[in-house]
Design a protein around this motif. Structure first.
Motif, PDB file in Angstrom:
ATOM      1  N   GLU A 235      29.047  22.758  83.163  1.00 32.80           N
ATOM      2  CA  GLU A 235      28.304  23.371  84.258  1.00 32.80           C
ATOM      3  C   GLU A 235      26.818  23.146  84.016  1.00 32.80           C
ATOM      4  N   LEU A 236      26.057  23.153  85.095  1.00 33.58           N
ATOM      5  CA  LEU A 236      24.598  23.054  84.985  1.00 33.58           C
ATOM      6  C   LEU A 236      24.017  24.225  85.771  1.00 33.58           C
ATOM      7  N   GLY A 237      23.281  25.092  85.080  1.00 32.76           N
ATOM      8  CA  GLY A 237      22.662  26.252  85.717  1.00 32.76           C
ATOM      9  C   GLY A 237      21.168  26.023  85.836  1.00 32.76           C
ATOM     10  N   ALA A 238      20.604  26.277  87.020  1.00 41.81           N
ATOM     11  CA  ALA A 238      19.188  25.977  87.252  1.00 41.81           C
ATOM     12  C   ALA A 238      18.679  26.786  88.439  1.00 41.81           C
ATOM     13  N   VAL A 239      17.376  26.733  88.660  1.00 48.08           N
ATOM     14  CA  VAL A 239      16.830  27.161  89.957  1.00 48.08           C
ATOM     15  C   VAL A 239      15.902  26.076  90.475  1.00 48.08           C
ATOM     16  N   PHE A 240      15.801  26.050  91.793  1.00 46.16           N
ATOM     17  CA  PHE A 240      14.797  25.234  92.466  1.00 46.16           C
ATOM     18  C   PHE A 240      13.850  26.212  93.145  1.00 46.16           C
ATOM     19  N   CYS A 241      12.550  26.022  92.925  1.00 48.74           N
ATOM     20  CA  CYS A 241      11.571  26.979  93.453  1.00 48.74           C
ATOM     21  C   CYS A 241      10.388  26.227  94.049  1.00 48.74           C
ATOM     22  N   THR A 242       9.942  26.673  95.212  1.00 51.79           N
ATOM     23  CA  THR A 242       8.716  26.107  95.783  1.00 51.79           C
ATOM     24  C   THR A 242       7.606  27.152  95.666  1.00 51.79           C
ATOM     25  N   ILE A 243       6.409  26.672  95.376  1.00 53.45           N
ATOM     26  CA  ILE A 243       5.277  27.557  95.086  1.00 53.45           C
ATOM     27  C   ILE A 243       4.062  27.092  95.876  1.00 53.45           C
ATOM     28  N   ASP A 244       3.372  28.050  96.468  1.00 55.08           N
ATOM     29  CA  ASP A 244       2.182  27.743  97.256  1.00 55.08           C
ATOM     30  C   ASP A 244       0.934  27.989  96.399  1.00 55.08           C
ATOM     31  N   PHE A 245       0.147  26.933  96.195  1.00 58.23           N
ATOM     32  CA  PHE A 245      -1.048  27.056  95.340  1.00 58.23           C
ATOM     33  C   PHE A 245      -2.067  28.034  95.925  1.00 58.23           C
TER      34      PHE A 245
END
Ligand code: FE2
Ligand code: FE2
Length: 263
Positions: A235-245
Protein backbone atom coordinates in the motif's frame (compact mmCIF):
# COMPACT_ATOMS: atom_id res chain seq x y z
CA UNK A 1 -0.21 31.75 -6.75
CA UNK A 2 -0.58 28.19 -5.53
CA UNK A 3 1.74 25.23 -5.41
CA UNK A 4 1.10 21.59 -4.67
CA UNK A 5 2.82 18.93 -2.64
CA UNK A 6 2.60 15.16 -2.54
CA UNK A 7 3.74 13.72 0.81
CA UNK A 8 4.17 9.94 1.18
CA UNK A 9 4.18 8.08 4.51
CA UNK A 10 7.00 5.94 5.91
CA UNK A 11 8.62 3.90 3.11
CA UNK A 12 9.28 0.42 4.51
CA UNK A 13 12.16 -1.66 3.14
CA UNK A 14 12.64 -2.93 -0.38
CA UNK A 15 8.92 -3.58 -0.95
CA UNK A 16 8.19 0.03 0.01
CA UNK A 17 10.92 1.40 -2.25
CA UNK A 18 9.62 -0.68 -5.14
CA UNK A 19 6.06 0.47 -4.42
CA UNK A 20 7.27 4.05 -4.86
CA UNK A 21 8.95 3.04 -8.14
CA UNK A 22 5.72 1.43 -9.34
CA UNK A 23 3.15 3.98 -8.17
CA UNK A 24 4.88 7.37 -8.20
CA UNK A 25 4.84 7.79 -12.02
CA UNK A 26 1.04 7.43 -12.01
CA UNK A 27 0.67 9.81 -9.06
CA UNK A 28 2.82 12.37 -10.86
CA UNK A 29 0.64 12.06 -13.95
CA UNK A 30 -2.58 12.29 -11.95
CA UNK A 31 -1.66 15.13 -9.57
CA UNK A 32 1.33 16.89 -11.19
CA UNK A 33 2.79 17.95 -7.78
CA UNK A 34 5.32 20.80 -7.62
CA UNK A 35 7.07 19.19 -4.64
CA UNK A 36 7.38 15.51 -3.73
CA UNK A 37 8.30 14.55 -0.16
CA UNK A 38 8.32 11.32 1.82
CA UNK A 39 9.29 9.91 5.18
CA UNK A 40 12.13 7.43 4.75
CA UNK A 41 13.00 6.38 8.31
CA UNK A 42 12.22 2.70 7.48
CA UNK A 43 13.45 2.61 3.88
CA UNK A 44 16.46 0.32 4.49
CA UNK A 45 15.45 -3.15 5.71
CA UNK A 46 12.61 -1.60 7.74
CA UNK A 47 14.83 0.50 10.00
CA UNK A 48 16.85 3.51 8.92
CA UNK A 49 18.05 4.76 5.55
CA UNK A 50 21.42 4.05 3.96
CA UNK A 51 23.06 6.37 1.41
CA UNK A 52 22.40 3.97 -1.51
CA UNK A 53 18.68 3.90 -0.82
CA UNK A 54 18.63 7.66 -0.36
CA UNK A 55 20.14 8.01 -3.85
CA UNK A 56 17.64 5.50 -5.23
CA UNK A 57 14.62 7.35 -3.81
CA UNK A 58 16.00 10.65 -5.04
CA UNK A 59 16.35 9.23 -8.55
CA UNK A 60 12.70 8.17 -8.45
CA UNK A 61 11.83 11.86 -8.22
CA UNK A 62 11.45 12.53 -4.48
CA UNK A 63 12.73 16.04 -3.71
CA UNK A 64 13.27 15.62 0.03
CA UNK A 65 13.07 12.96 2.72
CA UNK A 66 12.10 13.38 6.35
CA UNK A 67 12.69 10.77 9.02
CA UNK A 68 12.17 9.83 12.65
CA UNK A 69 13.43 7.69 15.49
CA UNK A 70 15.03 5.10 13.16
CA UNK A 71 17.29 7.54 11.26
CA UNK A 72 20.26 6.73 13.55
CA UNK A 73 20.52 3.08 12.42
CA UNK A 74 23.29 3.50 9.80
CA UNK A 75 26.55 5.33 10.53
CA UNK A 76 27.05 5.96 6.79
CA UNK A 77 23.97 8.17 6.55
CA UNK A 78 24.68 9.95 9.86
CA UNK A 79 27.99 11.05 8.31
CA UNK A 80 26.07 12.48 5.33
CA UNK A 81 23.30 14.29 7.19
CA UNK A 82 25.18 17.56 7.67
CA UNK A 83 26.02 17.94 3.96
CA UNK A 84 23.96 20.80 2.53
CA UNK A 85 23.13 18.93 -0.69
CA UNK A 86 21.85 15.81 1.12
CA UNK A 87 18.09 16.32 1.16
CA UNK A 88 17.35 14.29 4.28
CA UNK A 89 16.23 15.63 7.64
CA UNK A 90 16.34 14.13 11.09
CA UNK A 91 13.77 15.45 13.56
CA UNK A 92 14.74 19.01 14.49
CA UNK A 93 14.09 18.62 18.21
CA UNK A 94 16.86 16.09 18.85
CA UNK A 95 18.89 18.15 21.32
CA UNK A 96 22.48 17.73 20.13
CA UNK A 97 22.72 15.48 17.11
CA UNK A 98 24.22 15.74 13.62
CA UNK A 99 22.04 16.64 10.68
CA UNK A 100 19.48 19.19 9.58
CA UNK A 101 16.04 19.56 11.12
CA UNK A 102 14.58 21.31 8.09
CA UNK A 103 15.10 21.72 4.37
CA UNK A 104 14.31 24.73 2.18
CA UNK A 105 13.11 24.18 -1.39
CA UNK A 106 12.62 26.72 -4.14
CA UNK A 107 9.15 26.19 -5.61
CA UNK A 108 7.85 28.61 -8.27
CA UNK A 109 10.51 31.08 -7.13
CA UNK A 110 9.38 30.96 -3.48
CA UNK A 111 10.98 29.41 -0.41
CA UNK A 112 9.14 26.38 0.95
CA UNK A 113 10.44 24.98 4.24
CA UNK A 114 9.87 21.39 5.36
CA UNK A 115 10.40 21.04 9.12
CA UNK A 116 10.74 17.56 10.65
CA UNK A 117 9.70 17.16 14.30
CA UNK A 118 9.32 14.17 16.61
CA UNK A 119 6.85 13.64 19.45
CA UNK A 120 7.61 12.89 23.09
CA UNK A 121 4.42 11.13 24.21
CA UNK A 122 5.04 7.34 24.38
CA UNK A 123 8.42 8.04 22.76
CA UNK A 124 11.78 9.26 24.00
CA UNK A 125 11.23 11.81 26.75
CA UNK A 126 14.67 13.45 26.62
CA UNK A 127 14.01 15.45 23.47
CA UNK A 128 13.42 19.18 23.09
CA UNK A 129 9.85 20.42 22.83
CA UNK A 130 8.51 20.03 19.28
CA UNK A 131 6.26 23.05 19.96
CA UNK A 132 9.07 25.47 20.87
CA UNK A 133 11.39 24.00 18.24
CA UNK A 134 8.78 24.86 15.61
CA UNK A 135 8.53 28.44 17.00
CA UNK A 136 12.27 28.83 16.55
CA UNK A 137 12.59 27.31 13.07
CA UNK A 138 9.55 28.86 11.44
CA UNK A 139 11.10 32.32 11.77
CA UNK A 140 14.72 31.33 11.19
CA UNK A 141 16.03 33.59 8.40
CA UNK A 142 15.69 33.64 5.47
CA UNK A 143 11.98 33.53 6.26
CA UNK A 144 10.06 30.93 4.26
CA UNK A 145 7.01 31.71 2.11
CA UNK A 146 5.31 28.43 3.06
CA UNK A 147 5.93 25.77 5.69
CA UNK A 148 5.29 22.03 5.71
CA UNK A 149 5.76 19.91 8.85
CA UNK A 150 6.30 16.17 9.23
CA UNK A 151 5.41 15.43 12.86
CA UNK A 152 6.70 11.96 13.60
CA UNK A 153 4.75 10.96 16.69
CA UNK A 154 2.84 8.17 18.38
CA UNK A 155 -0.04 9.95 20.12
CA UNK A 156 -2.88 11.41 18.06
CA UNK A 157 -3.46 14.00 20.81
CA UNK A 158 0.09 15.32 20.53
CA UNK A 159 -0.20 15.42 16.72
CA UNK A 160 -3.53 17.23 16.79
CA UNK A 161 -2.40 19.72 19.43
CA UNK A 162 0.83 20.55 17.61
CA UNK A 163 -1.16 21.15 14.42
CA UNK A 164 -3.63 23.37 16.28
CA UNK A 165 -0.76 25.23 18.00
CA UNK A 166 0.82 26.10 14.67
CA UNK A 167 -2.41 26.50 12.69
CA UNK A 168 -1.93 29.40 10.28
CA UNK A 169 1.88 29.39 10.68
CA UNK A 170 2.43 26.20 8.66
CA UNK A 171 0.36 25.34 5.61
CA UNK A 172 0.54 21.55 5.93
CA UNK A 173 1.15 19.26 8.90
CA UNK A 174 1.40 15.53 8.22
CA UNK A 175 1.73 12.91 10.92
CA UNK A 176 3.99 9.91 10.43
CA UNK A 177 5.38 7.01 12.53
CA UNK A 178 2.25 4.95 13.29
CA UNK A 179 2.07 3.56 9.71
CA UNK A 180 -1.75 3.48 9.84
CA UNK A 181 -3.55 6.07 7.69
CA UNK A 182 -6.10 8.17 9.54
CA UNK A 183 -9.42 9.37 8.07
CA UNK A 184 -9.11 12.96 9.32
CA UNK A 185 -7.50 14.89 6.45
CA UNK A 186 -8.85 18.41 6.85
CA UNK A 187 -8.08 22.13 6.73
CA UNK A 188 -7.94 23.64 10.22
CA UNK A 189 -9.58 26.97 11.18
CA UNK A 190 -6.62 29.19 10.26
CA UNK A 191 -5.77 27.34 7.05
CA UNK A 192 -3.35 24.55 7.93
CA UNK A 193 -3.90 21.31 6.04
CA UNK A 194 -3.64 18.41 8.48
CA UNK A 195 -3.74 14.63 8.72
CA UNK A 196 -2.89 12.71 11.91
CA UNK A 197 -1.05 9.99 9.98
CA UNK A 198 -0.27 9.43 6.32
CA UNK A 199 0.04 5.68 6.73
CA UNK A 200 2.97 3.83 5.24
CA UNK A 201 4.36 2.76 1.90
CA UNK A 202 5.04 -0.91 2.43
CA UNK A 203 3.67 -4.47 2.53
CA UNK A 204 -0.04 -4.64 3.19
CA UNK A 205 -0.17 -8.17 4.66
CA UNK A 206 1.99 -7.30 7.65
CA UNK A 207 2.15 -5.60 11.02
CA UNK A 208 2.99 -1.99 10.11
CA UNK A 209 5.29 -3.29 7.35
CA UNK A 210 7.03 -5.98 9.42
CA UNK A 211 6.54 -9.73 9.08
CA UNK A 212 3.35 -10.22 11.12
CA UNK A 213 4.39 -13.69 12.44
CA UNK A 214 7.43 -12.18 14.17
CA UNK A 215 5.40 -9.37 15.75
CA UNK A 216 2.72 -11.80 16.95
CA UNK A 217 5.49 -13.95 18.46
CA UNK A 218 6.66 -10.88 20.35
CA UNK A 219 3.17 -10.32 21.76
CA UNK A 220 2.84 -13.97 22.76
CA UNK A 221 6.21 -14.35 24.43
CA UNK A 222 7.28 -10.88 25.50
CA UNK A 223 10.72 -11.74 24.13
CA UNK A 224 12.45 -9.26 21.83
CA UNK A 225 12.59 -10.28 18.17
CA UNK A 226 14.43 -8.75 15.28
CA UNK A 227 11.72 -7.91 12.81
CA UNK A 228 12.12 -8.44 9.09
CA UNK A 229 10.14 -6.61 6.42
CA UNK A 230 6.94 -8.30 5.16
CA UNK A 231 6.34 -9.26 1.56
CA UNK A 232 3.68 -9.16 -1.15
CA UNK A 233 1.38 -6.44 -2.36
CA UNK A 234 2.12 -2.95 -1.03
CA UNK A 235 0.00 0.00 0.00
CA UNK A 236 1.07 3.61 -0.47
CA UNK A 237 -0.28 6.18 1.99
CA UNK A 238 0.04 9.88 1.13
CA UNK A 239 -1.69 13.22 0.87
CA UNK A 240 -1.90 15.68 -1.98
CA UNK A 241 -2.23 19.28 -0.83
CA UNK A 242 -2.48 22.60 -2.64
CA UNK A 243 -1.26 25.74 -0.88
CA UNK A 244 -1.81 29.40 -1.69
CA UNK A 245 1.30 31.54 -1.15
CA UNK A 246 -0.68 34.79 -0.74
CA UNK A 247 -3.35 33.75 1.77
CA UNK A 248 -0.93 31.27 3.42
CA UNK A 249 -3.70 28.68 3.49
CA UNK A 250 -4.06 25.14 2.27
CA UNK A 251 -6.81 25.15 -0.34
CA UNK A 252 -7.23 21.38 -0.76
CA UNK A 253 -6.04 18.28 1.04
CA UNK A 254 -6.75 14.87 -0.37
CA UNK A 255 -5.73 11.58 1.26
CA UNK A 256 -4.30 8.96 -1.11
CA UNK A 257 -4.22 5.20 -0.60
CA UNK A 258 -3.04 3.15 -3.54
CA UNK A 259 -1.90 -0.44 -3.97
CA UNK A 260 0.72 -2.05 -6.15
CA UNK A 261 -0.43 -4.45 -8.83
CA UNK A 262 1.68 -7.35 -7.64
CA UNK A 263 0.09 -9.68 -5.09
FE1 FE2 B 1 8.10 4.49 10.63
FE1 FE2 C 1 9.15 6.02 13.67
Amino acid sequence: MTFSVLYMGDIVGEPGREAVAELLPGLKKQYDPDLILANAENATHGQGLNPQHYQYLKKLGIDGLSSGDHIWRYDEIIAELDKPDVMVTRPANYPGSPGKGYLDFVVKGKRVRMINLIGRVFMQANLDSPFFTFDRLVTEPPAPDAVIVDFHAEATSEKRCLAEYIDGRAQLVVGTHTHVPTADAQILASGTGFISDLGMTGPRDSSLGADKREVIKNFLTGMPWRYTVGAGQCELGAVFCTIDFESKRATRIEPIRQFTASV
